[in-house]
Write a protein that holds these residues in place. Structure first.
Motif, PDB file in Angstrom:
ATOM      1  N   ILE A   1       0.832  -1.205   0.000  1.00 45.85           N
ATOM      2  CA  ILE A   1       0.000   0.000   0.000  1.00 45.85           C
ATOM      3  C   ILE A   1       0.866   1.254   0.000  1.00 45.85           C
ATOM      4  CG2 ILE A   1      -1.623   1.370   1.382  1.00 45.85           C
ATOM      5  CD1 ILE A   1      -2.816  -1.316   2.355  1.00 45.85           C
ATOM      6  N   VAL A   2       1.871   1.290   0.881  1.00 47.25           N
ATOM      7  CA  VAL A   2       2.737   2.468   0.999  1.00 47.25           C
ATOM      8  C   VAL A   2       3.481   2.740  -0.301  1.00 47.25           C
ATOM      9  CG1 VAL A   2       4.802   3.379   2.133  1.00 47.25           C
ATOM     10  CG2 VAL A   2       3.008   2.287   3.493  1.00 47.25           C
ATOM     11  N   VAL A   3       4.082   1.707  -0.881  1.00 50.23           N
ATOM     12  CA  VAL A   3       4.844   1.873  -2.125  1.00 50.23           C
ATOM     13  C   VAL A   3       3.928   2.312  -3.268  1.00 50.23           C
ATOM     14  CG1 VAL A   3       6.131   0.613  -3.902  1.00 50.23           C
ATOM     15  CG2 VAL A   3       6.695   0.292  -1.502  1.00 50.23           C
ATOM     16  N   SER A   4       2.741   1.742  -3.339  1.00 48.08           N
ATOM     17  CA  SER A   4       1.801   2.084  -4.409  1.00 48.08           C
ATOM     18  C   SER A   4       1.351   3.537  -4.304  1.00 48.08           C
ATOM     19  CB  SER A   4       0.588   1.147  -4.352  1.00 48.08           C
ATOM     20  OG  SER A   4       0.982  -0.197  -4.527  1.00 48.08           O
ATOM     21  N   LEU A   5       1.009   3.979  -3.091  1.00 46.81           N
ATOM     22  CA  LEU A   5       0.588   5.367  -2.906  1.00 46.81           C
ATOM     23  C   LEU A   5       1.732   6.328  -3.191  1.00 46.81           C
ATOM     24  CD1 LEU A   5      -1.574   5.027   0.344  1.00 46.81           C
ATOM     25  CD2 LEU A   5      -2.392   5.354  -1.999  1.00 46.81           C
ATOM     26  N   ALA A   6       2.949   5.957  -2.788  1.00 48.71           N
ATOM     27  CA  ALA A   6       4.112   6.814  -3.039  1.00 48.71           C
ATOM     28  C   ALA A   6       4.367   6.986  -4.533  1.00 48.71           C
ATOM     29  CB  ALA A   6       5.348   6.232  -2.355  1.00 48.71           C
ATOM     30  N   SER A   7       4.255   5.905  -5.299  1.00 49.71           N
ATOM     31  CA  SER A   7       4.461   5.998  -6.748  1.00 49.71           C
ATOM     32  C   SER A   7       3.402   6.870  -7.409  1.00 49.71           C
ATOM     33  CB  SER A   7       4.458   4.594  -7.371  1.00 49.71           C
ATOM     34  OG  SER A   7       3.166   4.021  -7.331  1.00 49.71           O
ATOM     35  N   ASN A   8       2.215   6.860  -6.842  1.00 49.89           N
ATOM     36  CA  ASN A   8       1.124   7.649  -7.411  1.00 49.89           C
ATOM     37  C   ASN A   8       1.312   9.141  -7.154  1.00 49.89           C
ATOM     38  OD1 ASN A   8      -1.278   7.144  -8.944  1.00 49.89           O
ATOM     39  ND2 ASN A   8      -2.460   7.940  -7.222  1.00 49.89           N
ATOM     40  N   LEU A   9       2.138   9.481  -6.155  1.00 49.84           N
ATOM     41  CA  LEU A   9       2.388  10.884  -5.811  1.00 49.84           C
ATOM     42  C   LEU A   9       3.677  11.410  -6.421  1.00 49.84           C
ATOM     43  CD1 LEU A   9       1.426  10.751  -2.022  1.00 49.84           C
ATOM     44  CD2 LEU A   9       0.052  11.657  -3.901  1.00 49.84           C
ATOM     45  N   THR A  10       4.422  10.546  -7.108  1.00 44.17           N
ATOM     46  CA  THR A  10       5.720  10.924  -7.672  1.00 44.17           C
ATOM     47  C   THR A  10       5.578  11.360  -9.119  1.00 44.17           C
ATOM     48  OG1 THR A  10       6.857   9.347  -6.228  1.00 44.17           O
ATOM     49  CG2 THR A  10       8.062  10.121  -8.172  1.00 44.17           C
ATOM     50  N   THR A  11       6.253  12.448  -9.459  1.00 42.81           N
ATOM     51  CA  THR A  11       6.249  12.947 -10.839  1.00 42.81           C
ATOM     52  C   THR A  11       7.674  12.918 -11.389  1.00 42.81           C
ATOM     53  OG1 THR A  11       4.375  14.418 -10.392  1.00 42.81           O
ATOM     54  CG2 THR A  11       5.710  14.877 -12.350  1.00 42.81           C
ATOM     55  N   ILE A  12       7.883  12.164 -12.452  1.00 45.36           N
ATOM     56  CA  ILE A  12       9.183  12.107 -13.127  1.00 45.36           C
ATOM     57  C   ILE A  12       9.095  12.947 -14.394  1.00 45.36           C
ATOM     58  CG2 ILE A  12      10.849  10.606 -14.283  1.00 45.36           C
ATOM     59  CD1 ILE A  12       9.979   8.341 -12.467  1.00 45.36           C
ATOM     60  N   PRO A  13      10.012  13.893 -14.601  1.00 43.63           N
ATOM     61  CA  PRO A  13       9.956  14.750 -15.802  1.00 43.63           C
ATOM     62  C   PRO A  13       9.979  13.928 -17.089  1.00 43.63           C
ATOM     63  CG  PRO A  13      11.566  15.572 -14.227  1.00 43.63           C
ATOM     64  CD  PRO A  13      11.156  14.216 -13.738  1.00 43.63           C
ATOM     65  N   PHE A  14       9.197  14.359 -18.063  1.00 35.47           N
ATOM     66  CA  PHE A  14       9.146  13.680 -19.362  1.00 35.47           C
ATOM     67  C   PHE A  14       9.899  14.518 -20.390  1.00 35.47           C
ATOM     68  CE2 PHE A  14       7.275  12.797 -23.506  1.00 35.47           C
ATOM     69  CZ  PHE A  14       7.269  11.408 -23.527  1.00 35.47           C
ATOM     70  N   ILE A  15      10.899  13.917 -20.994  1.00 29.90           N
ATOM     71  CA  ILE A  15      11.679  14.604 -22.033  1.00 29.90           C
ATOM     72  C   ILE A  15      11.117  14.198 -23.397  1.00 29.90           C
ATOM     73  CG2 ILE A  15      13.970  14.918 -23.042  1.00 29.90           C
ATOM     74  CD1 ILE A  15      15.138  14.116 -20.313  1.00 29.90           C
ATOM     75  N   SER A  16      10.618  15.147 -24.127  1.00 28.79           N
ATOM     76  CA  SER A  16       9.946  14.826 -25.388  1.00 28.79           C
ATOM     77  C   SER A  16      10.764  15.267 -26.595  1.00 28.79           C
ATOM     78  CB  SER A  16       8.568  15.500 -25.442  1.00 28.79           C
ATOM     79  OG  SER A  16       8.696  16.897 -25.369  1.00 28.79           O
ATOM     80  N   PHE A  17      10.642  14.498 -27.665  1.00 26.52           N
ATOM     81  CA  PHE A  17      11.173  14.893 -28.967  1.00 26.52           C
ATOM     82  C   PHE A  17      10.382  14.127 -30.027  1.00 26.52           C
ATOM     83  CE2 PHE A  17      13.555  11.198 -27.658  1.00 26.52           C
ATOM     84  CZ  PHE A  17      13.688  10.442 -28.804  1.00 26.52           C
ATOM     85  N   ARG A  18      10.275  14.711 -31.193  1.00 33.50           N
ATOM     86  CA  ARG A  18       9.421  14.168 -32.235  1.00 33.50           C
ATOM     87  C   ARG A  18      10.033  12.929 -32.882  1.00 33.50           C
ATOM     88  NH1 ARG A  18       5.203  16.144 -35.203  1.00 33.50           N
ATOM     89  NH2 ARG A  18       4.712  17.118 -33.211  1.00 33.50           N
ATOM     90  N   ILE A  19       9.228  11.866 -32.981  1.00 33.67           N
ATOM     91  CA  ILE A  19       9.619  10.644 -33.674  1.00 33.67           C
ATOM     92  C   ILE A  19       8.610  10.397 -34.785  1.00 33.67           C
ATOM     93  CG2 ILE A  19       9.960   8.145 -33.470  1.00 33.67           C
ATOM     94  CD1 ILE A  19      10.727   8.551 -30.576  1.00 33.67           C
ATOM     95  N   ASN A  20       9.078  10.142 -35.975  1.00 35.33           N
ATOM     96  CA  ASN A  20       8.192   9.894 -37.097  1.00 35.33           C
ATOM     97  C   ASN A  20       7.453   8.568 -36.895  1.00 35.33           C
ATOM     98  OD1 ASN A  20       7.628   8.653 -39.932  1.00 35.33           O
ATOM     99  ND2 ASN A  20       7.887  10.855 -40.304  1.00 35.33           N
TER     100      ASN A  20
END
Length: 402
Positions: free
Chosen positions: A90-109
């Motif tokens: 429960i603790v690990v699942s709730l913690a992952s739901n509150l964590t934000t990891i930055p998303f690095i985007s770039f265009r792929i065809n």
């Protein structure tokens, strides 16, 4: 619980299951309450990471706790361990739901992505066909263990590459092909049919060569989850799928129509991982601080009297890595996996991310977490999902919603 009772009866004289004792309702109730507890507290936010969490809960955590009273002869404090499993998950699942990891985007065809995926699937299929003698006289459920034993002997002589290709194909390339067959259908029926046929053919070849029962159901379940779960109320629909599967298996078994659905298929998916966790606890202990690299083979020999590999998912793998310290290490990696799934999967429709990651979640319920990342293709699934998230997301969304 009824499924466990039925399995204990059916395998009463089979090593491992001969340790099973049918408990009274009063003695089983505390474990059942602890097993159900996470269902009220786990996150329900519609994300890919939450999908992984619920699948692992159904296939691993619930069973690891619920089977404990059936193994009353084991020496460890199973009630304490059961409570630790539920609360830590429960603790690990709730913690992952509150964590934000930055998303690095770039265009792929998207054309390049589709072409690359198709080439990789065809290359994997060609590799398997050149390395093994493939017969489409498929083995029955009763012959799979002999066929798999022959396969293990062959890959032992080949340096292990064959096994990696086979597992990654089953748990990663087949789901990728199945999903792309749906995504590309409106844009190119030929490309869609190519993905579907290649994925189906890889599935049949893998089952013919290695007799992985899960490989057949991965293709079917990924397709079913994509079509049925959708993007609205996905976890209610996942729960409904699992409930229907259980009810159907029980009805077939109790009616005498087909017992294999319960004592073979359902038992293997929902009961065996939990059973193995309890054996790991009994053999290695909660407070053990010594890693046991060959733990799966030890459990197989001691409890099942076979030369197999009795893996046990997150908590069994954690115990083998060093008791509660090992469990915390494994749960930390699981936390990172769920958090990363939320970040990457949030850029594509849920039906894509959940159906793609379903096989990886199933593998997490059964195998070593590092093995799942590398050998079972979780890393490949994340790479593909990342590429998909960067290749015209609007087109993906429109295609997926149709």
């Amino acid at each position: 619980m009824l499924a466990m009772v039925r399995s204990c009866d059916a395998f009463a004289y089979v090593p491992g299951y001969d340790r099973c004792r049918i408990p009274s309702v009063s003695s089983a109730l505390p474990s059942l309450v602890i097993a159900v507890l996470p269902a009220f507290l786990l996150p329900v936010r519609p994300t890919a990471g939450t999908g992984i969490i619920w699948i692992v809960y159904f296939m691993h955590v619930f069973g690891a706790v619920a089977v404990a009273p059936f193994l009353s002869d084991l020496t460890q404090d199973t009630l304490f361990f059961s409570l630790f499993i539920s609360l830590s998950f429960i603790v690990v699942s709730l913690a992952s739901n509150l964590t934000t990891i930055p998303f690095i985007s770039f265009r792929i065809n998207s054309t390049i992505l589709n072409a690359s995926a198709l080439i990789v699937i065809i290359a994997a299929l060609s590799f398997i066909l050149t390395r093994f003698s493939v017969s489409f006289n498929l083995p029955s459920i009763y012959d799979v263990y002999d066929v798999r034993a022959d396969f293990v002997d062959k890959i032992s002589d080949g340096g292990g590459v064959d096994g990696y290709v086979m597992l990654i194909s089953a748990y990663s390339l087949v789901p990728i092909g199945a999903i792309l067959s749906f995504i590309t259908y409106k844009r190119s029926s030929v490309l869609s049919a190519s993905f579907f046929l290649m994925s189906a053919l890889v599935t049949l070849v893998i089952y013919s060569v290695a007799a992985f029962k899960s490989s057949v159901f991965i293709f079917l379940l990924v397709s079913m989850i994509y079509i049925y779960v959708g993007d609205k109320e996905p976890f209610r629909r996942l729960l409904l799928i699992f409930s229907v599967v259980l009810a159907f298996a029980l009805i077939l078994d109790l009616s005498g129509v087909h017992s294999d659905s319960l004592i073979h298929w359902f038992r293997r998916v929902f009961i065996v991982p939990g059973l193995n966790v309890q054996f790991y606890l009994d053999e290695f202990g909660f407070f053990n601080d010594v890693a046991v690299p060959d733990a799966p083979s030890i459990i197989s020999r001691v409890y099942f009297e076979t030369d197999g590999s009795a893996n046990a998912g997150l908590y069994g793998n954690g115990l083998a890595r060093g008791g509660w310290h090992g469990i915390l290490f494994v749960l930390f990696i699981f936390y990172l996996i769920a958090s990363l799934a939320n970040t990457i999967g949030g850029r594509v429709p849920l039906r894509i991310s959940i159906s793609l990651l379903f096989p990886s979640a199933y593998a997490l319920s059964n195998s070593s977490i590092t093995t799942v990342i590398l050998s079972y293709g979780l890393m490949v699934n994340f790479i593909f999902l990342y590429g998909l998230a960067n290749s015209c997301p609007a087109k993906i969304t429109r295609s997926a919603d149709r």
